[in-house]
Design a protein around this motif. Sequence first.
Motif, PDB file in Angstrom:
ATOM      1  N   ALA A 120      -6.484   7.569  -1.987  1.00  0.00           N
ATOM      2  CA  ALA A 120      -5.900   6.756  -3.057  1.00  0.00           C
ATOM      3  C   ALA A 120      -5.895   7.526  -4.375  1.00  0.00           C
ATOM      4  CB  ALA A 120      -6.663   5.440  -3.210  1.00  0.00           C
ATOM      5  N   GLU A 154       3.840  -3.883   1.163  1.00  0.00           N
ATOM      6  CA  GLU A 154       2.892  -2.785   1.123  1.00  0.00           C
ATOM      7  C   GLU A 154       3.072  -1.905   2.345  1.00  0.00           C
ATOM      8  OE1 GLU A 154      -0.087  -5.524   0.558  1.00  0.00           O
ATOM      9  OE2 GLU A 154      -0.599  -5.780   2.639  1.00  0.00           O
ATOM     10  N   PRO A 167     -10.534   6.319   2.154  1.00  0.00           N
ATOM     11  CA  PRO A 167      -9.550   5.614   1.331  1.00  0.00           C
ATOM     12  C   PRO A 167      -9.647   5.946  -0.162  1.00  0.00           C
ATOM     13  CG  PRO A 167     -10.572   4.097   2.877  1.00  0.00           C
ATOM     14  CD  PRO A 167     -11.330   5.382   2.971  1.00  0.00           C
ATOM     15  N   ALA A 212       0.708   0.440   4.724  1.00  0.00           N
ATOM     16  CA  ALA A 212      -0.679   0.741   5.053  1.00  0.00           C
ATOM     17  C   ALA A 212      -0.783   2.145   5.636  1.00  0.00           C
ATOM     18  CB  ALA A 212      -1.219  -0.281   6.050  1.00  0.00           C
ATOM     19  N   THR A 238       3.380  -1.593  -2.539  1.00  0.00           N
ATOM     20  CA  THR A 238       2.137  -0.914  -2.880  1.00  0.00           C
ATOM     21  C   THR A 238       1.717  -0.065  -1.680  1.00  0.00           C
ATOM     22  OG1 THR A 238       0.775  -2.763  -2.103  1.00  0.00           O
ATOM     23  CG2 THR A 238       1.433  -2.788  -4.429  1.00  0.00           C
ATOM     24  N   LYS A 266     -11.115  -0.321   1.979  1.00  0.00           N
ATOM     25  CA  LYS A 266      -9.694  -0.424   1.625  1.00  0.00           C
ATOM     26  C   LYS A 266      -9.499  -0.171   0.139  1.00  0.00           C
ATOM     27  CE  LYS A 266      -8.863  -4.160   4.913  1.00  0.00           C
ATOM     28  NZ  LYS A 266      -8.471  -5.566   5.029  1.00  0.00           N
ATOM     29  N   VAL A 267      -8.410   0.530  -0.194  1.00  0.00           N
ATOM     30  CA  VAL A 267      -8.017   0.719  -1.585  1.00  0.00           C
ATOM     31  C   VAL A 267      -6.506   0.548  -1.655  1.00  0.00           C
ATOM     32  CG1 VAL A 267      -7.977   2.264  -3.582  1.00  0.00           C
ATOM     33  CG2 VAL A 267      -9.904   2.363  -1.984  1.00  0.00           C
ATOM     34  N   GLU A 268      -6.055  -0.326  -2.553  1.00  0.00           N
ATOM     35  CA  GLU A 268      -4.625  -0.555  -2.744  1.00  0.00           C
ATOM     36  C   GLU A 268      -4.207   0.010  -4.094  1.00  0.00           C
ATOM     37  OE1 GLU A 268      -1.331  -4.159  -2.401  1.00  0.00           O
ATOM     38  OE2 GLU A 268      -3.456  -4.657  -2.643  1.00  0.00           O
ATOM     39  N   ILE A 321      -6.573   2.375   4.346  1.00  0.00           N
ATOM     40  CA  ILE A 321      -7.554   1.649   5.143  1.00  0.00           C
ATOM     41  C   ILE A 321      -8.377   2.630   5.969  1.00  0.00           C
ATOM     42  CG2 ILE A 321      -7.868  -0.091   6.934  1.00  0.00           C
ATOM     43  CD1 ILE A 321      -5.075  -1.169   6.146  1.00  0.00           C
ATOM     44  N   ASP A 340      -6.458  -2.903  -6.263  1.00  0.00           N
ATOM     45  CA  ASP A 340      -7.408  -3.720  -5.518  1.00  0.00           C
ATOM     46  C   ASP A 340      -8.287  -2.792  -4.679  1.00  0.00           C
ATOM     47  OD1 ASP A 340      -8.638  -6.096  -4.711  1.00  0.00           O
ATOM     48  OD2 ASP A 340      -7.330  -6.308  -2.963  1.00  0.00           O
ATOM     49  N   ARG A 341      -9.494  -3.251  -4.476  1.00  0.00           N
ATOM     50  CA  ARG A 341     -10.470  -2.450  -3.748  1.00  0.00           C
ATOM     51  C   ARG A 341     -11.387  -3.415  -3.006  1.00  0.00           C
ATOM     52  NH1 ARG A 341     -11.523   1.076  -7.900  1.00  0.00           N
ATOM     53  NH2 ARG A 341     -11.130   3.080  -6.959  1.00  0.00           N
ATOM     54  N   LEU A 399      -1.577   0.877   0.682  1.00  0.00           N
ATOM     55  CA  LEU A 399      -2.893   0.372   1.055  1.00  0.00           C
ATOM     56  C   LEU A 399      -3.543   1.378   1.993  1.00  0.00           C
ATOM     57  CD1 LEU A 399      -4.965  -1.949   1.054  1.00  0.00           C
ATOM     58  CD2 LEU A 399      -3.709  -2.916   2.999  1.00  0.00           C
TER      59      LEU A 399
END
Length: 137
Positions: A19, A7, A15, A9, A58, A37-39, A62, A32-33, A60
């Motif tokens: 995102a 990933e 975020p 960042a 991915t 944070k949001v990925e 932050i 993912d959340r 991420l």
Amino acid sequence: MTSRFTELAVDCHDPERLAAFWCQVLDFKVIDRSEGKVEIGSWVPTIEDVRARQMPPTLLFIRVPEARTVKNRLHFDISPIDNSTDDEVTRLLGLGAARTDVGQGPHCGWVVMADPEGNEFCVLRTLAPQGRQVVES
């Protein structure tokens, strides 16, 4: 022993907003959340996939309190796959990106832009097959 690049960042103030912007740019999905944070990514990573081979990383996003103060030392390069570079720049401007100048000069061969939080990225030459570029309506 070896490691995998899993990933990247990106520190930011919002975020969710960043995102959402990059999901539209790259056709990624939120995978993912959590608090602050949001990925996002083009796939949902599993340990088995990552151990078996290098997979696309991915992104991420932050939340951090401090603002960006200098030019990014790391940035994204993106290549349009189904339209011209000019058409992609127009699309990205509509999504909230802005053109920016980092000293690249007028004939560099790519377009330098900034995402909604000012992070620079470059739009490179199109990878669309000649004659098959789609114009978005």
